[in-house]
Motif scaffolding. Sequence first.
Motif, PDB file in Angstrom:
ATOM      1  N   TRP A   1       0.710  -1.265  -0.038  1.00  0.00           N
ATOM      2  CA  TRP A   1       0.074   0.018  -0.093  1.00  0.00           C
ATOM      3  C   TRP A   1       0.807   1.225   0.157  1.00  0.00           C
ATOM      4  CZ3 TRP A   1       1.398   3.178   3.815  1.00  0.00           C
ATOM      5  CH2 TRP A   1       1.961   2.656   5.077  1.00  0.00           C
ATOM      6  N   PHE A   2       2.097   1.108  -0.025  1.00  0.00           N
ATOM      7  CA  PHE A   2       3.056   2.239   0.383  1.00  0.00           C
ATOM      8  C   PHE A   2       4.008   2.524  -0.852  1.00  0.00           C
ATOM      9  CE2 PHE A   2       6.230  -0.763   1.147  1.00  0.00           C
ATOM     10  CZ  PHE A   2       5.595  -1.962   1.701  1.00  0.00           C
ATOM     11  N   GLY A   3       4.859   3.665  -0.703  1.00  0.00           N
ATOM     12  CA  GLY A   3       5.652   4.147  -1.703  1.00  0.00           C
ATOM     13  C   GLY A   3       5.391   3.860  -3.353  1.00  0.00           C
ATOM     14  N   HIS A   4       5.952   3.056  -3.823  1.00  0.00           N
ATOM     15  CA  HIS A   4       5.607   2.495  -5.272  1.00  0.00           C
ATOM     16  C   HIS A   4       5.755   1.170  -5.179  1.00  0.00           C
ATOM     17  CE1 HIS A   4       7.068   6.447  -5.933  1.00  0.00           C
ATOM     18  NE2 HIS A   4       6.231   6.627  -6.652  1.00  0.00           N
ATOM     19  N   ARG A   5       5.056   0.527  -4.306  1.00  0.00           N
ATOM     20  CA  ARG A   5       5.370  -1.051  -3.944  1.00  0.00           C
ATOM     21  C   ARG A   5       4.431  -1.769  -5.081  1.00  0.00           C
ATOM     22  NH1 ARG A   5       8.742  -4.267  -0.785  1.00  0.00           N
ATOM     23  NH2 ARG A   5       7.523  -5.981   0.381  1.00  0.00           N
ATOM     24  N   HIS A   6       4.898  -2.075  -6.210  1.00  0.00           N
ATOM     25  CA  HIS A   6       4.073  -2.823  -7.187  1.00  0.00           C
ATOM     26  C   HIS A   6       4.516  -4.310  -6.724  1.00  0.00           C
ATOM     27  CE1 HIS A   6       3.297   0.295  -9.931  1.00  0.00           C
ATOM     28  NE2 HIS A   6       4.661   0.735  -9.919  1.00  0.00           N
ATOM     29  N   ASP A   7       5.613  -4.770  -6.150  1.00  0.00           N
ATOM     30  CA  ASP A   7       6.064  -5.905  -6.038  1.00  0.00           C
ATOM     31  C   ASP A   7       7.188  -5.818  -4.762  1.00  0.00           C
ATOM     32  OD1 ASP A   7       8.251  -4.813  -6.979  1.00  0.00           O
ATOM     33  OD2 ASP A   7       8.183  -5.601  -8.929  1.00  0.00           O
ATOM     34  N   ASP A   8       7.649  -7.178  -4.579  1.00  0.00           N
ATOM     35  CA  ASP A   8       8.567  -6.802  -3.184  1.00  0.00           C
ATOM     36  C   ASP A   8       9.843  -6.635  -3.479  1.00  0.00           C
ATOM     37  OD1 ASP A   8       9.562  -9.180  -4.680  1.00  0.00           O
ATOM     38  OD2 ASP A   8       8.995 -10.843  -3.148  1.00  0.00           O
ATOM     39  N   ARG A   9      10.237  -5.793  -4.531  1.00  0.00           N
ATOM     40  CA  ARG A   9      11.369  -5.340  -4.943  1.00  0.00           C
ATOM     41  C   ARG A   9      11.701  -3.887  -4.553  1.00  0.00           C
ATOM     42  NH1 ARG A   9      14.590  -7.792  -8.768  1.00  0.00           N
ATOM     43  NH2 ARG A   9      13.663  -9.672  -9.188  1.00  0.00           N
ATOM     44  N   ARG A  10      10.923  -3.208  -3.902  1.00  0.00           N
ATOM     45  CA  ARG A  10      11.013  -1.912  -3.636  1.00  0.00           C
ATOM     46  C   ARG A  10      10.111  -1.331  -2.477  1.00  0.00           C
ATOM     47  NH1 ARG A  10      10.743  -1.284  -8.704  1.00  0.00           N
ATOM     48  NH2 ARG A  10       9.852  -3.334  -8.878  1.00  0.00           N
ATOM     49  N   SER A  11      10.732  -0.216  -2.102  1.00  0.00           N
ATOM     50  CA  SER A  11       9.666   0.835  -1.135  1.00  0.00           C
ATOM     51  C   SER A  11       9.808   0.583   0.468  1.00  0.00           C
ATOM     52  CB  SER A  11       8.297   1.119  -1.832  1.00  0.00           C
ATOM     53  OG  SER A  11       8.352   1.587  -3.115  1.00  0.00           O
ATOM     54  N   LEU A  12      10.214  -0.574   0.786  1.00  0.00           N
ATOM     55  CA  LEU A  12      10.269  -0.684   2.306  1.00  0.00           C
ATOM     56  C   LEU A  12      10.962   0.445   2.792  1.00  0.00           C
ATOM     57  CD1 LEU A  12      11.155  -4.416   2.336  1.00  0.00           C
ATOM     58  CD2 LEU A  12       8.971  -3.290   2.917  1.00  0.00           C
ATOM     59  N   GLY A  13      10.504   0.845   3.691  1.00  0.00           N
ATOM     60  CA  GLY A  13      10.815   2.305   4.436  1.00  0.00           C
ATOM     61  C   GLY A  13      10.233   3.565   4.125  1.00  0.00           C
ATOM     62  N   ASP A  14       9.312   3.513   2.912  1.00  0.00           N
ATOM     63  CA  ASP A  14       8.595   4.676   2.406  1.00  0.00           C
ATOM     64  C   ASP A  14       7.250   4.472   2.911  1.00  0.00           C
ATOM     65  OD1 ASP A  14      10.869   5.633   1.215  1.00  0.00           O
ATOM     66  OD2 ASP A  14      10.352   4.954  -0.814  1.00  0.00           O
ATOM     67  N   TRP A  15       6.963   4.775   3.956  1.00  0.00           N
ATOM     68  CA  TRP A  15       5.809   4.329   4.715  1.00  0.00           C
ATOM     69  C   TRP A  15       4.726   5.664   4.576  1.00  0.00           C
ATOM     70  CZ3 TRP A  15       5.866  -0.136   4.942  1.00  0.00           C
ATOM     71  CH2 TRP A  15       7.030  -0.853   5.592  1.00  0.00           C
ATOM     72  N   TYR A  16       4.389   5.848   3.233  1.00  0.00           N
ATOM     73  CA  TYR A  16       3.308   6.822   2.708  1.00  0.00           C
ATOM     74  C   TYR A  16       2.460   6.268   1.833  1.00  0.00           C
ATOM     75  CZ  TYR A  16       7.131   7.855  -0.423  1.00  0.00           C
ATOM     76  OH  TYR A  16       8.354   7.785  -1.399  1.00  0.00           O
ATOM     77  N   GLU A  17       1.450   6.525   1.436  1.00  0.00           N
ATOM     78  CA  GLU A  17       0.704   6.011   0.591  1.00  0.00           C
ATOM     79  C   GLU A  17       1.028   5.696  -0.966  1.00  0.00           C
ATOM     80  OE1 GLU A  17      -0.346   8.501   2.469  1.00  0.00           O
ATOM     81  OE2 GLU A  17      -2.380   8.573   2.983  1.00  0.00           O
ATOM     82  N   PHE A  18       0.604   4.802  -1.413  1.00  0.00           N
ATOM     83  CA  PHE A  18       1.141   4.545  -2.927  1.00  0.00           C
ATOM     84  C   PHE A  18      -0.110   5.273  -3.604  1.00  0.00           C
ATOM     85  CE2 PHE A  18       2.221   1.001  -6.113  1.00  0.00           C
ATOM     86  CZ  PHE A  18       2.359   1.777  -6.985  1.00  0.00           C
ATOM     87  N   ALA A  19       0.169   6.574  -4.035  1.00  0.00           N
ATOM     88  CA  ALA A  19      -1.046   7.198  -4.602  1.00  0.00           C
ATOM     89  C   ALA A  19      -1.857   6.465  -5.696  1.00  0.00           C
ATOM     90  CB  ALA A  19      -0.650   8.652  -5.324  1.00  0.00           C
ATOM     91  N   GLY A  20      -1.075   5.858  -6.509  1.00  0.00           N
ATOM     92  CA  GLY A  20      -1.690   5.116  -7.732  1.00  0.00           C
ATOM     93  C   GLY A  20      -2.715   4.024  -7.149  1.00  0.00           C
ATOM     94  N   LYS A  21      -2.519   3.488  -5.849  1.00  0.00           N
ATOM     95  CA  LYS A  21      -3.298   2.279  -5.664  1.00  0.00           C
ATOM     96  C   LYS A  21      -4.302   2.687  -4.558  1.00  0.00           C
ATOM     97  CE  LYS A  21      -0.222  -1.780  -5.604  1.00  0.00           C
ATOM     98  NZ  LYS A  21       0.342  -2.769  -4.651  1.00  0.00           N
ATOM     99  N   ILE A  22      -4.206   3.650  -3.726  1.00  0.00           N
ATOM    100  CA  ILE A  22      -5.165   3.909  -2.813  1.00  0.00           C
ATOM    101  C   ILE A  22      -5.289   5.255  -2.576  1.00  0.00           C
ATOM    102  CG2 ILE A  22      -4.983   1.670  -1.503  1.00  0.00           C
ATOM    103  CD1 ILE A  22      -3.583   3.291   0.617  1.00  0.00           C
ATOM    104  N   GLY A  23      -4.742   6.236  -3.249  1.00  0.00           N
ATOM    105  CA  GLY A  23      -4.823   7.671  -2.762  1.00  0.00           C
ATOM    106  C   GLY A  23      -4.849   7.881  -1.304  1.00  0.00           C
TER     107      GLY A  23
END
Length: 739
Positions: free
Chosen positions: A375-397
Amino acid sequence: MITYSPEHRVFSLSTDRTTYAFLAAPGGFLVHLHYGARVSDTDALVALTALRDRPSFQPQTPDEAPGAAGTFFSRDTALQELSGFNTGDFRPAGLRIRWSDGSCAADLRYVSHSVAPGKPEPDGLPSAFAGKDPGVETLDVLCADAARGARVHLLYTVFPACDVIARSVLVENDTSEPFTLESLASAQLDLPDDRYDLLQLPGAWARERHAERVPLAHGERRLRSVRGATGHTMNNAFALLAPDASETAGDAYGLVLCYSGNFEASLDVSSFGSTRATVGISPETFSWTLAPGASFQSPEVFLVHSAEGTGAMSRRLHDFFRGHLLDPRWATRARPALVNNWEATYFDFDTEKLLSIARAAAPLGIEMLVLDDGWFGHRHDDRRSLGDWYEFAGKIGDMADLVRQIHDLGLKFGLWFEPEMVSEDSDLYRAHPDWALSIPGRGRSLARHQLVLDFSRDEVVDAIADTILRLLRRAKVDYLKYDMNRNHTEAFGAAFPPERQGEVEHRFILGVYRLHRKLLEGMPQLLIEGCSGGGGRFDAGMLRYTPQIWCSDDSDALERLRIQAGTSLFYPCSAIGAHVSACPNHQIGRTSPFETRATVALAGTFGYELDLTKLPAEDLAAIPGQIADFHRFAPVLLAGDHYRLFPAWRDNPVEAWMFVSKDKSRAILSAVRRAAVPNIPDERLRLQGLDPAARYEVGDEIWHGDTLLHAGLPLHRLLANLDTASLRLYLRRIDAPAS
Ligand code: GLA
């Protein structure tokens, strides 16, 4: 109760059903006398420790002349409370100190003691608390090293009603030179027999805590972790059993370490008819230098004894956890029946998808939606974004907006985090590449494409806590799933000098505990579910902060039977995160009846881990009944007694278990048949824990308690003879003694 007899110098620690006794022998040696069922005259136990003539290979102590008959105290053969290294006890030592001149030895002698009501709680570590029991008392036995004078406190807290003794060790440097702890056991338990079975919980990801019972033999056996966590492969709780002990009879000693980092337990069977268990922080990755005036306290270990086998051992520990370790706000309170979207969607979801699951859940009686990874950063998959604890705008606004909509549906809302981790492809890593654990000049081992943040550094923990709390508060999140999906490699603390690298792993886990405390202080109503790739950090330390832990990523009903039975040996079932997932099962491909999956999940926290919008109509229709059972069972499960009707250390053809309310007026009986049996014989299932003098309503039949206990139920009539068939029955006492 804790007593000391000045005449015989005997300490006696009694609980309702056990006695633990030791002696401050001449010379100041703390000699263990007895641990087990209650004995009334502990002074008489001194006669069991007569001095002996020993060959030259069991040395005397430096200050001791042989007694009149040439007899002397041999540290190598005596049962002791805590042995020092390199002073005549050649068995694994609980204490190893390196002094400033390079010598390494420890020789502990009794100095004084004090007894106080209640229990102190050590700084920074999870620990048991006295709670509502006025009988809780703590004994502090002060010892000093014979040559250098360092002070060592052996701490014992007695919890009378649960038959538990919590032990830990506090070392103070009141000398004028620094010294280094190279090994410090939380407890050493010397038992006067060389024939015990070890009951241990080995496993792996997706098959955690498969109880295993093995006879100990001469020599040392070690249970360990250097993973930076308790790990999936060996739990830090274990038991020593008399060879004839069963679930219902015989001596069982449980030892549960209240710690979540690297640990070691050593079981050593000596050549002199004794067995030593030591347990504590792993010396493989630990050293701690104490400057003059400094002190260090070990994690606690909980000791329990039952003369009525492993069943009573587990029940005493369950009572202890609920009364003295789990957060009192949650210990016996029903947790929300939830639906988690992980196996429903994995990374493929958006607001509309989540809302469709929530809309399906609400009318069924489900009480919370947990939004898992992605739900966070640009977390399309498990390769990215751990640590970016803000909303993935493209998924959940906007998260606050999503939570508001979920709340409007009458559901609570939970959110997944993996706070100790960072992806190389993340804003956090780009801003702070130095925050990841690594050894300068050495490659870093990735696991699931991620690195571990250095939680031994306060500024890292503080920054993560602030980021998470800000979001939780802004969005009004009710529940946090705290995950940890890889183990430590290349552990090195860039903030510490070379001589302090032995502190890093312990400081890391102190950082993990500190983060939990910050989250709970920042949001007192928050319920945290622990998780580490399923049950990779299922231990008493985490349970202090997270009253439930996702028990395994494997939610296959049959596999869960083994995992949950093993876990229940030491930990209360109310802490076992258990969900109904879809079939074929995602981990193992097996198909089992929907009701069987619910029967197994109802022995834990309960919830669903599947896409409710794709569930067959008949399964959907079964959910309200399952939720009704969840609410009916919850008071008994949360506060009652748990009985395993077959040994936890075997795959039994039928697994069966019960929960019985403390007043024996209500009970739940559940059973699962692993596989159909051709030409099946009659089967009797003897129940446990009921009032023999009362009658019970069992489904729509009436049975006498004594019949159920001593003759049994006709299982073949109640449990279908089909692969993975299950049964769950609610028992209600309908009258007082029947004649
Ligand atoms: C771990 C957890 C799962 C799920 C995934 C998400 O494996 O155990 O329940 O949260 O992480 O990545």
